[in-house]
Design an enzyme around this catalytic site. Structure first.
Site, short mmCIF file in Angstrom:
data_model
loop_
_atom_site.label_atom_id
_atom_site.label_comp_id
_atom_site.label_asym_id
_atom_site.label_seq_id
_atom_site.Cartn_x
_atom_site.Cartn_y
_atom_site.Cartn_z
N SER A 28 -10.78 0.06 6.65
CA SER A 28 -9.80 -0.57 5.10
C SER A 28 -9.20 -1.94 5.28
CB SER A 28 -9.13 0.49 5.88
OG SER A 28 -9.69 2.59 5.51
N LYS A 60 0.53 -0.79 -0.37
CA LYS A 60 0.33 0.23 0.16
C LYS A 60 1.31 1.40 -0.39
CE LYS A 60 -3.96 2.26 2.62
NZ LYS A 60 -4.69 1.58 4.25
N SER A 120 -10.04 2.07 2.78
CA SER A 120 -9.29 2.73 1.95
C SER A 120 -8.43 2.14 0.82
CB SER A 120 -8.21 3.89 2.89
OG SER A 120 -7.60 2.96 3.81
N1 GLN Z 1 -13.68 4.37 5.96
C1 GLN Z 1 -13.08 4.78 7.38
C2 GLN Z 1 -12.62 5.95 7.00
O1 GLN Z 1 -12.47 6.95 5.96
C3 GLN Z 1 -12.09 3.70 7.68
C4 GLN Z 1 -10.99 4.02 6.97
C5 GLN Z 1 -9.33 3.62 7.94
O2 GLN Z 1 -9.40 2.37 8.28
N2 GLN Z 1 -8.05 3.92 6.92
O3 GLN Z 1 -12.16 6.94 8.04
#
Ligand code: GLN
Length: 484
Positions: A175, A76, A151
């Site tokens: 995410s 990532k 994400s």
């Molecule tokens: N969807 C959640 C957010 O927007 C979690 C994102 C994540 O786990 N990095 O914060």
């Protein structure tokens, strides 16, 4: 070769069925062929990857290969990589080349894993659909009109289309698990403190945790063996013994107590997803598990508490991107204030700005007690809910996401609807517990993920449950036809 799991690729390399250079070339070709459509990579590391592969082949020829030496994977783009662009999918870091490797990258490289490239993601990991990336949205390989989740959407799409056999993700509120669910992968978010955050660009430091995104639980165990462990450079990384995560994969599930939280099966859950999850639980019962109804009474407070705490931490973490110490700098600033203002205005996207504003507000004098402190108290109640639940059960099961993959653009104008897609995953991060998602079936031809949550340090148990389930099902073996 791309139909093989990490474990099978490791066996193939050991048996000299193919070399690491051949394998790496194969995946680089697949990226070239398919990623125009998917947009799952921000950077592809052709040259470095082939050099790492050649070194892996040489190590193997010299009898110095480890289990995963020469196996390719994707990382990532939130992990700092020496000599390779690290963007966090933000214009702010579009030209950033890190002078050092993150701990997760160091560990991958020393295990001999080849880095194919850096995957797309929501900007600074803020999002659930991969639509906030400066580099454009990622498409879901199962249906390219749908989001892959976020994400870690680039990692999910790349592995689902087998442009990489496995990838890393990070999980602040879901995410790893939510994109794994939406793309038919196995994803594990470890206990907070299990994997070093050193060199992983911070979003919300008390919630962020890195983990594997793979085809199978066995592969996730193999990568956990690489990723987990103490690192004194991350003060929140805990010095706790690291087991061999593959050792107990085959343990019997006889007598395993699975807790089913009533709050995870109520309003808001898609009926088709609910059916798939019920079937998966029936399958686990056939393997010897028993189920018990549990109560997580503060579940509905997880999303609101998270959306105070995560923005508060992000507003602090992202203050370093000021055009001086880090990040994009605007042209011709009139003075220092102008430089700060314009550099940040130009460098950050809309969702990141929204979070910084919410977080700054929640931390400001006069509002701190009303919002931030209150959210921290709720966080403790959520943790207590789980502690009580684990007196009654060994593992908690439910859906990972309330629906299957939604359409690109569908929730973009409604942040609250987007935030609710993490309704079942966020509490786990607030409590610091490990959680995973695994392929459990399909609804409207799109993948559904089963979520398992365990007590602290129970990753090996979660992997064991997932592995046994994967021995009697083949959902995890299915891949999108277009990318066969
Ligand atoms: N969807 C959640 C957010 O927007 C979690 C994102 C994540 O786990 N990095 O914060």
């Amino acid at each position: 070769m791309h139909h093989k799991t990490l474990a099978e690729l490791a066996t193939g390399l050991a048996a000299k069925e193919f070399s690491s250079v051949e394998l790496t070339r194969h995946f680089l070709n697949r990226i070239r062929q398919h990623d125009g459509l998917l947009n799952s990579f921000i950077t592809v590391c052709d040259g470095q990857a082939l050099a790492q592969a050649a070194a892996a082949d040489a190590a193997r020829a010299a009898g110095k290969a480890g289990l995963l030496t020469g196996v390719p994977m994707a990382q990532k783009d939130i992990f700092c990589t020496e000599g390779v662009k690290t963007t966090c999918a933000s214009k702010m870091l579009d030209s950033f080349i890190s002078p050092y490797n993150a701990a997760v990258i160091e560990r991958s490289l020393s295990a001999g894993l080849v880095m194919l490239g850096k995957t797309n993601m929501d900007e600074f990991a803020m999002g659930s659909s991969n639509e906030t990336s400066f580099y454009g949205p990622v498409k879901n390989p199962w249906d390219t009109t749908k989001v892959p989740g976020g994400s870690s959407g680039g990692s999910a799409a790349a592995v689902a289309a087998r442009l990489a056999p496995a990838a890393t993700g990070t999980d602040t509120g879901g995410s790893i698990r939510q994109p794994a669910a939406l793309c038919n992968l196995t994803g594990l978010k470890p206990t907070y403190g299990r994997v070093s955050r050193w060199g992983m660009i911070a979003f919300a430091s008390s919630l962020d945790q890195a983990g594997p995104m793979t085809q199978t639980a066995e592969d996730a165990a193999l990568l956990m063996n690489v990723m987990a462990g103490h690192d004194s450079r991350d003060s929140t990384c805990i010095n706790h013994p690291v087991p061999d995560y593959t050792a107990n994969l085959n343990d019997s599930l006889q007598g395993l107590r699975i807790g089913l939280p009533k709050q995870y099966f109520g309003e808001g859950l898609d009926a088709g997803v609910a059916t798939v999850i019920e079937q998966a639980i029936a399958e686990l019962k056939k393997l010897g598990a028993t189920v018990v109804d549990i109560d997580l009474p503060t579940s509905d407070l997880a999303v609101p508490a998270y959306y105070v705490i995560a923005p508060a931490e992000c507003s602090s973490n992202l203050s370093r991107f000021d055009g001086v110490r880090f990040g994009h700098r605007c042209d011709n600033p009139a003075d220092l204030t102008d430089l700060y203002k314009r550099s940040r205005a130009e460098g950050f996207g809309a969702e990141v700005k929204r979070r910084i504003m919410v977080g700054t507000y929640a931390l400001s004098a006069g509002y701190y007690d009303a919002y931030y402190v209150q959210a921290q108290k709720v966080r403790r109640l959520i943790k207590n809910d789980f502690a009580r639940a684990f007196e009654q059960c060994d593992v908690i099961a439910g859906p990972t996401s309330p629906s299957v993959a939604f359409g690109l653009g569908e929730k973009q104008s409604d942040p609250i609807a987007m935030y609710l897609s993490d309704i079942y995953t966020i509490a786990t991060n607030l409590a610091g517990l490990p959680g995973m998602s695994l392929p459990a079936g399909f609804e409207k031809n799109l993948p559904v993920g089963l979520q398992l949550v365990g007590n602290y340090w129970s990753e090996a148990k979660l992997l064991n449950v997932a592995h046994r389930y994967q021995q009697v099902t083949d959902w995890h073996r299915r891949m999108p036809a277009t990318f066969e």
